[in-house]
Enzyme design. Structure first.
Site, PDB file in Angstrom:
ATOM      1  N   CYS A  24      -6.200 -23.341 -51.454  1.00 25.00           N
ATOM      2  CA  CYS A  24      -5.319 -21.958 -52.705  1.00 25.00           C
ATOM      3  C   CYS A  24      -5.998 -22.830 -53.611  1.00 25.00           C
ATOM      4  CB  CYS A  24      -4.223 -21.517 -51.979  1.00 25.00           C
ATOM      5  SG  CYS A  24      -3.366 -22.385 -51.989  1.00 25.00           S
ATOM      6  N   GLU A  47       3.649 -17.725 -50.894  1.00 28.37           N
ATOM      7  CA  GLU A  47       2.714 -18.091 -51.417  1.00 28.37           C
ATOM      8  C   GLU A  47       1.264 -17.647 -51.261  1.00 28.37           C
ATOM      9  OE1 GLU A  47       4.030 -20.585 -53.299  1.00 28.37           O
ATOM     10  OE2 GLU A  47       5.993 -20.445 -52.542  1.00 28.37           O
TER      11      GLU A  47
HETATM   12  P1  NAD Z   1      -5.277 -12.796 -46.088  1.00 24.53           P
HETATM   13  O1  NAD Z   1      -3.937 -12.269 -47.347  1.00 24.53           O
HETATM   14  O2  NAD Z   1      -6.155 -11.961 -45.696  1.00 24.53           O
HETATM   15  O3  NAD Z   1      -4.041 -12.851 -44.324  1.00 24.53           O
HETATM   16  C1  NAD Z   1      -3.337 -13.851 -44.573  1.00 24.53           C
HETATM   17  C2  NAD Z   1      -2.329 -13.507 -43.345  1.00 24.53           C
HETATM   18  O4  NAD Z   1      -1.748 -12.255 -44.172  1.00 24.53           O
HETATM   19  C3  NAD Z   1      -2.905 -12.904 -42.195  1.00 24.53           C
HETATM   20  O5  NAD Z   1      -1.837 -13.608 -40.919  1.00 24.53           O
HETATM   21  C4  NAD Z   1      -3.646 -11.660 -42.492  1.00 24.53           C
HETATM   22  O6  NAD Z   1      -3.803 -11.139 -40.830  1.00 24.53           O
HETATM   23  C5  NAD Z   1      -1.819 -11.176 -42.927  1.00 24.53           C
HETATM   24  N1  NAD Z   1      -2.206  -9.938 -43.528  1.00 24.53           N
HETATM   25  C6  NAD Z   1      -3.540  -9.747 -43.548  1.00 24.53           C
HETATM   26  N2  NAD Z   1      -3.474  -7.893 -43.728  1.00 24.53           N
HETATM   27  C7  NAD Z   1      -1.843  -7.924 -43.809  1.00 24.53           C
HETATM   28  C8  NAD Z   1      -1.368  -6.266 -44.158  1.00 24.53           C
HETATM   29  N3  NAD Z   1      -1.489  -5.054 -44.923  1.00 24.53           N
HETATM   30  N4  NAD Z   1       0.047  -6.431 -43.664  1.00 24.53           N
HETATM   31  C9  NAD Z   1      -0.214  -7.691 -43.606  1.00 24.53           C
HETATM   32  N5  NAD Z   1      -0.874  -8.922 -43.252  1.00 24.53           N
HETATM   33  C10 NAD Z   1      -1.671  -8.583 -43.263  1.00 24.53           C
HETATM   34  O7  NAD Z   1      -5.201 -14.585 -46.435  1.00 24.53           O
HETATM   35  P2  NAD Z   1      -6.853 -15.627 -45.673  1.00 24.53           P
HETATM   36  O8  NAD Z   1      -7.886 -15.349 -45.495  1.00 24.53           O
HETATM   37  O9  NAD Z   1      -5.841 -15.854 -44.566  1.00 24.53           O
HETATM   38  O10 NAD Z   1      -6.132 -16.878 -46.288  1.00 24.53           O
HETATM   39  C11 NAD Z   1      -6.832 -16.630 -48.217  1.00 24.53           C
HETATM   40  C12 NAD Z   1      -5.248 -16.586 -48.915  1.00 24.53           C
HETATM   41  O11 NAD Z   1      -3.894 -16.884 -48.467  1.00 24.53           O
HETATM   42  C13 NAD Z   1      -6.235 -17.174 -50.479  1.00 24.53           C
HETATM   43  O12 NAD Z   1      -6.056 -15.758 -51.084  1.00 24.53           O
HETATM   44  C14 NAD Z   1      -5.670 -18.476 -50.183  1.00 24.53           C
HETATM   45  O13 NAD Z   1      -5.491 -18.750 -52.596  1.00 24.53           O
HETATM   46  C15 NAD Z   1      -4.304 -17.897 -50.009  1.00 24.53           C
HETATM   47  N6  NAD Z   1      -2.788 -18.776 -49.411  1.00 24.53           N
HETATM   48  C16 NAD Z   1      -2.276 -19.787 -50.783  1.00 24.53           C
HETATM   49  C17 NAD Z   1      -1.964 -20.598 -50.077  1.00 24.53           C
HETATM   50  C18 NAD Z   1      -0.333 -21.117 -51.866  1.00 24.53           C
HETATM   51  O14 NAD Z   1      -0.080 -22.402 -51.124  1.00 24.53           O
HETATM   52  N7  NAD Z   1      -0.410 -20.737 -51.998  1.00 24.53           N
HETATM   53  C19 NAD Z   1      -1.664 -21.322 -49.411  1.00 24.53           C
HETATM   54  C20 NAD Z   1      -2.740 -21.308 -48.492  1.00 24.53           C
HETATM   55  C21 NAD Z   1      -3.058 -19.568 -48.573  1.00 24.53           C
END
Ligand code: NAD
Length: 541
Positions: free
Chosen positions: A327, A293
């Site tokens: 999100c 998501e």
């Molecule tokens: P992010 O993508 O920066 O990080 C999410 C997770 O991925 C973290 O645990 C992070 O450490 C990890 N990550 C980062 N880079 C990575 C890589 N290269 N390889 C593997 N893992 C990696 O997101 P965030 O800032 O924590 O959260 C915000 C984002 O999440 C926004 O885009 C938001 O829209 C989305 N979000 C979506 C939903 C949904 O249900 N659609 C819900 C909550 C948040």
């Protein structure tokens, strides 16, 4: 041995507490907040039921007071990730063989622990780690987590009870095996409930899990770990490692036992993960389940028949609660010419009432954004809008990171419906508004549909039923969660199953049976009671 066919308790949504002035719940959560703030917590990895240190640590600070140190957490090296994979694999057989009611009992107990003895701690930790107001913490860390746990248990029973028909002389039985191998859960900073749900839902269905929380949520993730432990989750069923996401992920994806990923976070990270998994596909024992998501560029469109007060309230709550870091947050808004004057005047006077500061002061509606990189990205977008020809900052636009990462609630008005901030997820308290010609309603719906790569949430405000039903149809592919005369945030587990399509994710609807189905591999068993003894069929004469 208990041979009964049991029913799990029917779930109801966890009631939201008010935290009114002078209420006992307000005093209690604030006392816990103060204790946790000065706790200097040391957070170790959780592998095979043991707390593990490493040679490297990183500090944790509240976004609204970034010089204050809450404590530190230990960063994984490759060997720790390998240990976590081994623990998950070692724990697998016993956990998968355990009767499902016993698994259910553990997660139901976890729900009761969140709702009762841990409520203050998980809310206060979320206020500190993610800078949520008490209301935002309560609806996430307490209520949504309780709901995820209880509704998922109910859905698990529902799934297990789905059985095929059987002809006479035959009995068909469908078993719901967990996946072969282990599941990798990767969670974002913005919801404590998601941090519990992603590893929890896969584990509930009999899988074992390696979990990597966001660096910016580890302080509240630790409370989730404490709750799972106290609820009786056996050692190694969930293993938590922290730190370098690339190294951790690459190590996980090298394992042939990798069976699936349960991800929530940004779209670009998810696309990168999907590519890596695809590139490794020859190495795996099975086709990994990929559930993600991701981002959104969520909209609210008002029709000329809309009630302006309702429309404005939805924009303010949708765009600025939790500093726009949901999100589902409203970040592009379409206002008809005929309502524009009244709309902007009301929006300005309402935004002027918003107070911003530490979540410790309950008068604040907004607090700080999560970290410096986010702050800088938002400032850049605001400064560009101040000078771009096709945009102007009409409300807010101020910021200050001297104590915390504070960005004023900001409204950009643009004459270009494809302006940068109409298309790109900024993930902060910035909403962009495009004013359209009342006579171009149909064209504007098409613009709404075609403007961004995402399709997560959207809302329409309209009092004309013919127009409304047409809009619901025309906008059918641009939001997985669509709202009529309501803000586009605040989905409740069991009521509005949540998830989007297009660039917003695989739309597996967290907190519903649709998501849990991804964590099982059904096996059909057909038994014939009196098998034939002659290969010939009647048609052969
Ligand atoms: P992010 O993508 O920066 O990080 C999410 C997770 O991925 C973290 O645990 C992070 O450490 C990890 N990550 C980062 N880079 C990575 C890589 N290269 N390889 C593997 N893992 C990696 O997101 P965030 O800032 O924590 O959260 C915000 C984002 O999440 C926004 O885009 C938001 O829209 C989305 N979000 C979506 C939903 C949904 O249900 N659609 C819900 C909550 C948040």
């Amino acid at each position: 041995m208990n041979n009964s066919i049991v029913n799990v308790p029917e779930p109801v949504n966890e009631p939201i507490k008010d935290y009114k002035p002078n209420s006992p719940e307000k005093d209690s959560v604030l006392a816990t907040y103060k204790n946790l703030k000065d706790s200097k917590t040391d957070i170790k990895m959780w592998i095979g039921g043991k707390f593990i240190e490493s040679s490297k640590t990183s500090n944790m600070s509240p976004p609204h007071d970034h010089k204050h140190i809450l404590g530190k957490y230990y960063l994984a090296e490759k060997k720790h990730v390998e240990m976590a994979i081994k623990s998950a694999l070692d724990a697998k057989e016993k956990w998968a063989e355990m009767r499902w009611e016993e698994r259910a009992a553990i997660f139901l107990k976890a729900a009761e622990l969140v709702a009762g003895p841990y409520r203050d701690r998980i809310n206060a930790a979320t206020m500190l780690a993610q800078s949520k107001t008490i209301f935002q913490a309560e609806i996430d860390a307490a209520c949504e987590l309780v709901d995820f746990l209880k509704f998922n248990v109910f859905s698990m029973q529902h799934i297990y009870s789905q059985q095929p028909k059987s002809d006479s002389g035959v009995w068909n039985r469908l078993g719901y095996r967990p996946l072969e191998g282990f599941v990798y859960a990767v969670t974002p900073f913005n919801f404590t409930a998601i941090s519990g749900n992603l590893p929890g839902s896969a584990a509930m269905m009999g899988n074992t899990v390696v979990w990597k929380p966001s660096d910016h949520q580890i302080f509240s993730a630790k409370i989730v770990i404490d709750i799972f432990r106290e609820a009786g989750l056996p050692d190694g069923v969930i293993n938590a490692v922290y730190g370098d996401p690339e190294m951790i992920t690459n190590t996980i994806l090298e394992s042939k036992h990798f069976a699936g990923i349960h991800f929530t976070g940004s779209t670009s990270v998810f696309k990168g993960l999907w590519k890596k998994i695809g590139g490794n596909i020859e190495n795996y024992n099975s086709y990994p389940r990929i559930v993600g998501e991701t981002g959104g560029k969520d909209f609210i469109i008002g029709h000329k028949s809309a009630d302006v007060d309702e429309f404005v309230t939805a924009v303010i709550r949708g765009a600025f609660e939790f500093q726009g870091q949901k999100c589902s947050a409203a970040s592009r808004v379409y206002v008809p010419n005929s309502l524009s004057k009244k709309f902007f005047s009301k929006l300005e006077s309402e935004i002027a009432k918003i107070k911003m500061g530490s979540p410790e002061d309950f008068k604040n509606f907004m607090t700080a954004v999560i970290h410096e990189a986010s702050f800088d990205k938002l400032v850049n977008a605001i400064e560009n809008a101040k000078t771009d020809k096709d945009a102007e900052v009409v409300i807010g636009g101020g910021y200050d990171k001297s104590k915390g990462y504070f960005i004023e609630p900001t409204v950009i008005k643009t004459s270009n419906p494809k302006y940068y901030s109409m298309e790109t997820e900024l993930f902060g308290p910035v909403v962009t508004i495009y004013e359209y010609d009342d006579n171009k309603w149909d064209e504007t719906l098409k613009i709404v549909d075609e403007t961004s790569e995402y399709a997560l949430t959207g809302a329409v405000f309209c009092e004309d039923r013919y127009i409304l039903s047409d809009a619901v149809n025309k906008l059918k592919n641009c939001a997985g969660n669509f709202y009529i005369n309501d803000k586009c945030t605040g989905a409740v587990v069991g009521q509005q199953p949540f998830g989007g399509a297009r660039g917003s994710g695989t739309n597996d609807k967290a907190g519903s049976y649709l998501n849990l189905l991804r964590w099982v591999s059904p096996r059909l068993i057909k038994e014939v009671f009196v098998p034939p003894k002659d290969f010939k069929y009647p048609f052969m004469g």
